[in-house]
Scaffold this active site. Structure first.
Site, mmCIF file in Angstrom:
data_model
loop_
_atom_site.group_PDB
_atom_site.id
_atom_site.type_symbol
_atom_site.label_atom_id
_atom_site.label_comp_id
_atom_site.label_asym_id
_atom_site.label_seq_id
_atom_site.Cartn_x
_atom_site.Cartn_y
_atom_site.Cartn_z
ATOM 1 N N CYS A 202 0.824 -1.203 0.000
ATOM 2 C CA CYS A 202 0.000 0.000 0.000
ATOM 3 C C CYS A 202 0.871 1.271 0.000
ATOM 4 O O CYS A 202 1.637 1.495 -0.923
ATOM 5 C CB CYS A 202 -0.956 -0.031 1.185
ATOM 6 N N HIS A 203 0.771 2.098 1.058
ATOM 7 C CA HIS A 203 1.584 3.312 1.158
ATOM 8 C C HIS A 203 2.965 3.036 1.760
ATOM 9 O O HIS A 203 3.794 3.930 1.855
ATOM 10 C CB HIS A 203 0.879 4.361 2.022
#
Length: 217
Positions: A145-146
């Site tokens: 994800c991030h």
């Protein structure tokens, strides 16, 4: 640990093993058990996060590694209570400063909202140093994800293939740092495993476990 072992095979008149031979045999057995314990040292994982992490992206890998009887430490900028975006909490006992990369075999970096844990982790110089150490040692680094924001900030993605969350400027940061962005559920490039969001977790952990098993062999 030093053991002095005498190996003998003399028998008493009655054909029984002498007492000193029994003691030698016992010492040899203790040494073998000790050696096996050292060789079977637990595989250790380090997870870097902060308050407002993505719950599934942290707990899914965490429990999967525990299931394999691995030692897993979760480190954050400071000790104390942190919570995920969906309310699941953790008590942090190890800070980034406490975490020594040489003591671990794999690094995991979960994500979260762009204003939450990923933003804090990527800006932390110690977290960046930990990521650099794993890459310099070619140890597994798995991020979702991030999470790859940290890798971009640490300057370790140049020429590497990886993926991330689609929005919030994460792909742009990866490309700016020299990384080769790919929109796939999981991308494996050597010691690096990356995925896009919680829905990719099965593929993410499948490839993470494959990488771990290769090392353990």
């Amino acid at each position: 640990m030093h053991l002095v072992i005498r190996i003998g095979s003399k028998l008493s008149e009655g054909g029984e093993l002498k007492e000193d031979y029994f003691h030698s045999f016992l010492a040899s057995l203790i040494y073998l058990i000790y050696a096996q314990t050292i060789m079977l040292k637990a595989f250790k994982a380090l997870i870097l996060t902060a308050d407002k992490f993505e719950d599934m992206e942290l707990f899914f890998p965490y429990f999967r590694l525990l299931e394999e009887e691995m030692e897993v430490d979760i480190a954050a900028p400071k000790k104390g209570h942190i919570e995920g975006e969906h309310g699941y909490g953790l008590e942090i006992e190890k800070t980034f400063d406490d975490a020594q990369p040489d003591n671990y075999d794999i690094l995991l970096i979960p994500g979260g909202a762009p204003t939450g844990a990923p933003l804090v982790v990527r800006a932390n110089l110690k977290a960046q140093a930990i990521a650099k150490s794993f890459f310099n040692s070619n140890k597994p680094v798995c991020s979702i994800c991030h999470g790859p924001w940290l890798l971009a900030s640490a300057g370790v993605v140049k020429g590497r293939h990886l993926t991330s969350f689609w929005y919030d400027g994460v792909p742009e940061e990866i490309r700016k740092a020299g990384g080769i962005y790919e929109d796939k559920e999981v991308v494996v490039d050597g010691n690096l495993v990356t995925s896009r969001y919680p829905g990719d977790l099965p593929a993410f952990m499948r490839e993470t476990m494959r990488l771990i098993n290769k090392i353990k062999k």
